[in-house]
Enzyme design. Structure first.
Site, PDB file in Angstrom:
ATOM      1  N   ASP A  25      39.555  46.197  40.207  1.00 59.28           N
ATOM      2  CA  ASP A  25      39.353  44.949  39.393  1.00 59.28           C
ATOM      3  C   ASP A  25      39.621  43.865  39.643  1.00 59.28           C
ATOM      4  O   ASP A  25      39.256  42.978  39.181  1.00 59.28           O
ATOM      5  CB  ASP A  25      40.327  44.929  38.230  1.00 59.28           C
ATOM      6  CG  ASP A  25      41.810  45.460  38.022  1.00 59.28           C
ATOM      7  OD1 ASP A  25      42.022  44.833  39.604  1.00 59.28           O
ATOM      8  OD2 ASP A  25      42.772  45.341  37.357  1.00 59.28           O
ATOM      9  N   HIS A  63      40.142  42.098  36.888  1.00 63.90           N
ATOM     10  CA  HIS A  63      41.414  41.560  36.630  1.00 63.90           C
ATOM     11  C   HIS A  63      41.598  41.265  35.540  1.00 63.90           C
ATOM     12  O   HIS A  63      42.540  41.616  34.479  1.00 63.90           O
ATOM     13  CB  HIS A  63      42.569  41.616  37.877  1.00 63.90           C
ATOM     14  CG  HIS A  63      43.871  42.373  37.566  1.00 63.90           C
ATOM     15  ND1 HIS A  63      44.443  43.295  36.721  1.00 63.90           N
ATOM     16  CD2 HIS A  63      44.973  41.305  36.865  1.00 63.90           C
ATOM     17  CE1 HIS A  63      45.715  43.211  36.805  1.00 63.90           C
ATOM     18  NE2 HIS A  63      45.823  41.623  36.844  1.00 63.90           N
ATOM     19  N   SER A 118      47.779  44.229  32.627  1.00 65.45           N
ATOM     20  CA  SER A 118      48.649  44.102  34.229  1.00 65.45           C
ATOM     21  C   SER A 118      49.948  44.538  33.788  1.00 65.45           C
ATOM     22  O   SER A 118      50.557  45.977  33.738  1.00 65.45           O
ATOM     23  CB  SER A 118      48.315  42.813  34.703  1.00 65.45           C
ATOM     24  OG  SER A 118      48.421  42.917  35.964  1.00 65.45           O
TER      25      SER A 118
END
Length: 530
Positions: free
Chosen positions: A387, A412, A181
């Site tokens: 995601d 995610h 991320s």
């Protein structure tokens, strides 16, 4: 058959448990070192007072909301680019236990029930230890104060020190960095601003679910309504969405995740508002749409009266235009980042999840008369593929010369625990035995997803047939739109043991253009004598 007493059974179990506990873990000394870097809210944060007393403020369950407001609420200082805690008596630190891995493993180590909600790199760390990695020798972690800008001088200094110390501990071997991320933005900023240090210590970089061009829908609603990191019943014991909202408004890192206005989106992310207006004495309802730059004025108006009360004092907390200027500079830095020729870059991104892209407030039947109402409304999303947080379009747009970009069907948070990802990482890291099911030429990972076993005897010989379904993960979702070659392969293996037992297996594999194929594996085991 003898009878085993309950006492003997318990003793046997105790001995077995002791053996398991004391088992020496497998260590592969030839592995190159790996540094794990988490994303936003992915590091344990401790507050240290003037007496040196230290307590965890992120993540915690008991007293979570109160401690969060007291210790982590902050204000941005435009002269330094740092967001500073309102509580000036405490300092926020990231624990360095286990060579940085403790802070990014399980974010609330004390939590037992509902622990899945606070697990971060735990599964990946466990997997890598089984591959032969060793904490402090070939495996390290870098936690950081995720409230801060991804280009804050202090954070970059700490990251530089971590690279150097890990490099030294690994005996002078260059590192592979694995980011998740927002950690990808931090590393990209470092690569641009400290390119000499990056090239000296880094061999390769694997970015997972990085919002290289922002996470438009998710960040827009985070700045207007807050965000929840824990779903379900655990929310009742965790930090409220409103408390999180007030923190995010003063976090440079969040503004740096807004949609890049200069990126050529397939469809521009929009902020839409159903407005009630009076024209010529008549009331009408219209849908207004604003692009990334135009939406700033709408968000500014919506947050214009936002305030918090801290130690009895009411403080204004509007959209921070100073942070916006700072984030704009960060986007400029990220856009000119170049990958050193000596470093290999890989990109893994999530797919097959509805991902917020454009955001809409109000409706034709319930329009908004005052933009300040937005703070108390739920948003409706227009979604794209991704995601669930980062659009695949954004995650793929790294702007770097990548060795490979691979899409994985994962969300995610779950992508760092995904078995597809583990197999890809294991191959790229050259850990363990070579993976015969991975073809790097066409970037396919072929994984068994379901299987059936049939057992029967044929002329007194036991025969086992194993039928499996396999899934192929391609480099790019668009790859399926191109005609792929018809691939056929077969494998035959036989083995004769010292006791004259015989085993053999035959596999035929046929790969076409679909994403899923069936592979039949026939295994025959024959025992002779004894």
């Amino acid at each position: 058959m003898g009878v085993v007493s309950l006492e003997e059974l318990i003793k046997s179990i105790e001995v077995w448990l002791k053996v398991v506990k004391n088992r020496i873990p497998y260590v592969d000394p030839d592995l190159d070192p790996v540094l794990l870097v988490p994303g936003i809210a992915g590091s344990i944060l401790n507050a240290v007072d003037a007496n040196g007393t230290e307590e965890r403020v992120w993540v915690r369950i008991l007293g979570a909301d109160h401690e969060f407001r007291t210790k982590l609420w902050s204000r941005f200082d435009p002269s330094t680019g740092q967001t500073v805690s309102m509580d000036q008596k405490t300092k926020i630190l990231v624990p360095e236990d286990r060579f940085g891995l403790y802070a990014i493993d399980v974010l609330d180590p004390d939590m037992i029930i509902g622990r899945d909600g606070v697990i971060y790199f735990h599964d990946m760390i466990e997997e890598m230890l089984m591959w032969g990695y060793q904490e402090g020798k070939t495996l390290f972690g870098f936690g950081y104060d995720f409230r801060q800008s991804n280009r804050l001088q202090e954070t970059l200094d700490e990251f530089s020190d971590k690279l150097q110390s890990a490099y030294t501990a690994a005996g002078g071997k260059k590192l592979t960095i694995i980011t998740h991320s927002m950690g990808g933005l931090l590393v990209k900023c470092f690569m641009c601003l400290r390119s000499d240090v990056f090239e000296k210590y880094v061999k390769s970089w694997i970015a997972i679910a990085a919002p290289f061009r922002g996470a438009p829908g998710y960040i827009t609603t985070s700045l207007l309504n807050g965000m929840s990191f824990v779903e379900g019943w655990e929310q009742n014991f965790f930090i409220s969405k409103w408390s999180m909202h007030q923190l995010l408004i003063e976090c440079p890192s969040i503004y740096e995740l807004m949609a890049c206005p200069n990126f050529d989106w397939n469809t521009s992310p929009l902020l839409q508002v159903w407005r009630e207006k009076i024209e010529c004495g008549n009331t009408c309802t219209i849908l207004e749409s604003y692009g990334p730059e135009e939406s700033i004025s709408i968000m500014e108006d919506a947050l214009s009266c936002n305030t918090v009360t801290y130690e009895g004092e009411e403080l204004p907390l509007p959209l921070n235009l100073d942070i916006l200027k700072w984030a704009s500079k960060t986007h400029e830095i990220l856009s000119r980042a170049k990958l050193p020729s000596t470093v290999k870059f890989y990109n893994i991104y999530g797919t097959n999840n509805d991902t917020p892209h454009s955001v809409c407030y109000g409706s034709e039947d319930a329009p908004i008369s005052d933009l300040k109402q937005i703070l108390f409304l739920g948003a409706k999303y227009i979604s794209v593929d991704g995601d669930g947080t980062v659009p695949a379009e954004s995650a793929k747009a790294d702007g770097l010369d990548a060795v490979a970009r691979v899409g994985v069907q994962a969300d995610h948070r779950g992508i760092v625990c995904d078995r597809h990802v583990f197999r890809i990482l294991k191959h790229w890291l050259k850990a363990g035995e070579p993976d015969p099911f991975y073809n790097p030429i066409i970037d396919y990972v072929i994984l068994p997803t379901a299987f059936e076993i049939e057992k029967h005897c044929e002329e007194g010989v036991p025969e086992i047939t194993l039928k499996e379904e396999w899934e192929m993960v391609s480099e790019d979702d668009d790859y399926d739109n191109h005609k792929t070659p018809h691939l056929v392969g077969s494998l035959f293996v036989s083995h004769t043991g010292k006791d004259e037992s015989h085993a053999e297996a035959h596999v035929t594999v046929c790969l076409e253009s679909e994403s899923k194929q069936q592979v039949e594996v026939r295994a025959v085991s024959v025992s002779v004598g004894g």
